[in-house]
Design an enzyme around this catalytic site. Sequence first.
Site, PDB file in Angstrom:
ATOM      1  N   LYS A 191       6.341   7.118  -5.688  1.00  0.00           N
ATOM      2  CA  LYS A 191       5.815   6.659  -6.980  1.00  0.00           C
ATOM      3  C   LYS A 191       6.973   6.789  -7.971  1.00  0.00           C
ATOM      4  CE  LYS A 191       2.284   5.273  -9.462  1.00  0.00           C
ATOM      5  NZ  LYS A 191       1.699   3.936  -9.321  1.00  0.00           N
ATOM      6  N   ASP A 223       0.584   3.052  -4.477  1.00  0.00           N
ATOM      7  CA  ASP A 223      -0.615   2.232  -4.726  1.00  0.00           C
ATOM      8  C   ASP A 223      -0.525   0.917  -3.970  1.00  0.00           C
ATOM      9  OD1 ASP A 223       1.560   1.959  -6.420  1.00  0.00           O
ATOM     10  OD2 ASP A 223       0.408   1.250  -8.128  1.00  0.00           O
ATOM     11  N   ASP A 247      -1.389  12.515   3.198  1.00  0.00           N
ATOM     12  CA  ASP A 247      -2.750  12.975   3.490  1.00  0.00           C
ATOM     13  C   ASP A 247      -3.718  11.804   3.336  1.00  0.00           C
ATOM     14  OD1 ASP A 247      -4.962  14.550   3.858  1.00  0.00           O
ATOM     15  OD2 ASP A 247      -4.765  15.694   2.003  1.00  0.00           O
ATOM     16  N   ASP A 251      -5.193   9.032   6.538  1.00  0.00           N
ATOM     17  CA  ASP A 251      -6.633   8.907   6.804  1.00  0.00           C
ATOM     18  C   ASP A 251      -7.084   7.451   6.681  1.00  0.00           C
ATOM     19  OD1 ASP A 251      -7.017  11.528   7.410  1.00  0.00           O
ATOM     20  OD2 ASP A 251      -8.544  11.907   5.887  1.00  0.00           O
TER      21      ASP A 251
END
Length: 357
Positions: A191, A223, A247, A251
Amino acid sequence: MSHKIAILPGDGIGIEIVAEAVKVLEYLVANGIDLEMVEAPIGGAGYDAAGKPLPDETLELVKASDAILLGAVGGPQYESLPRELRPERGLLGLRSELGLFANLRPAILYPQLADASSLKAEVVSGLDIMIVRELTGGIYFGEPRGIRELENGEREGFNTLVYSEHEVDRICRVAFDIAMKRNKRLCSVDKANVLEVSELWREMAEKVAQDYPEVELSHMYVDNAAMQLVKWPKQFDVMVTKNMFGDILSDAAAMLTGSIGMLPSASLDANSKGMYEPIHGSAPDIAGKGVANPLATILSLAMMLRYSLDRADLAEEIDAAVGKVLDKGLRTPDIMAAGCKEVGTVEMGEAVLAELQ
Ligand code: NAD
């Protein structure tokens, strides 16, 4: 050279699925690979056996081992324990005691299971991404942290997102090494448009890239990476990112495959000593019923052979055996589809073994 493998089944379905992976290990031993297996309790089983989730003997064993195969930890009977005695503490303890800073999370979708994904089959069929997540630094560990009271009496929560150069350097090297063994494309996710820590991350990734001229390095904001993962995930080969972004993205990537019972993972230290485990939990809802899918654990064993024991040849054999079992239409209930044959944990494990033999 003989290898020592710590076997930590843990709780719930951990016991059932690790038993199937151990059969594969025993088969490898019978066929000449030199290794010793030692079993020990962890998580709730550790608490039951020794009053804490990471018993001293288990810690001693894993420190003396070359690799660890873990099932899963946790269960409703342990949820009322004080936080430091809960099963998950056993896992966190292992990661920090062993310095397992690199978490490897493949998202692979066997073409035979493309219908299990909530995305269109053509978007995900044959998907094969490796997400490398930094595991021991970043905002989950950064200091200072806490909840404090302001002068006006209002409370404020705060955490610190911090990465030093050496932490970024070592995780990037792991990712570049993996990219070299795959399609030689690495996407570093950050980011950097907002965070100084990401600016440093990007700089370090570029610096490490100079040692890997064959790997094509790209950068993506987190993003956008989340969007691209669901839009056209097959554009990615290897991704590397900090703890919290990894993390979340790993997922999301796992869910692209639609089958939690199929996904392995590895956590490595600086010397390729690793802990290998399925990404799913102890599934108390199906524990003891003999229906859990053991393939994520068997594929975790394949990762162990590839990354800690330097036996990519055997890893490929196991991966291929899993593919053949799926080709034959065998499915545990979690991946069951029309026209296939439903099998239980043991039958699935034995089918993989039969293919290997
Ligand atoms: P879970 O992954 O255990 O289960 C989620 C769902 O997926 C359940 O419906 C379960 O039946 C199913 N599932 C999971 N693995 C499966 C398999 N191999 N075959 C077939 N179906 C499978 O997550 P949860 O229910 O949120 O957590 C249960 C317990 O596991 C909790 O105590 C949690 O803290 C713990 N947990 C442990 C780990 C770990 O050990 N690394 C990871 C996640 C959760």
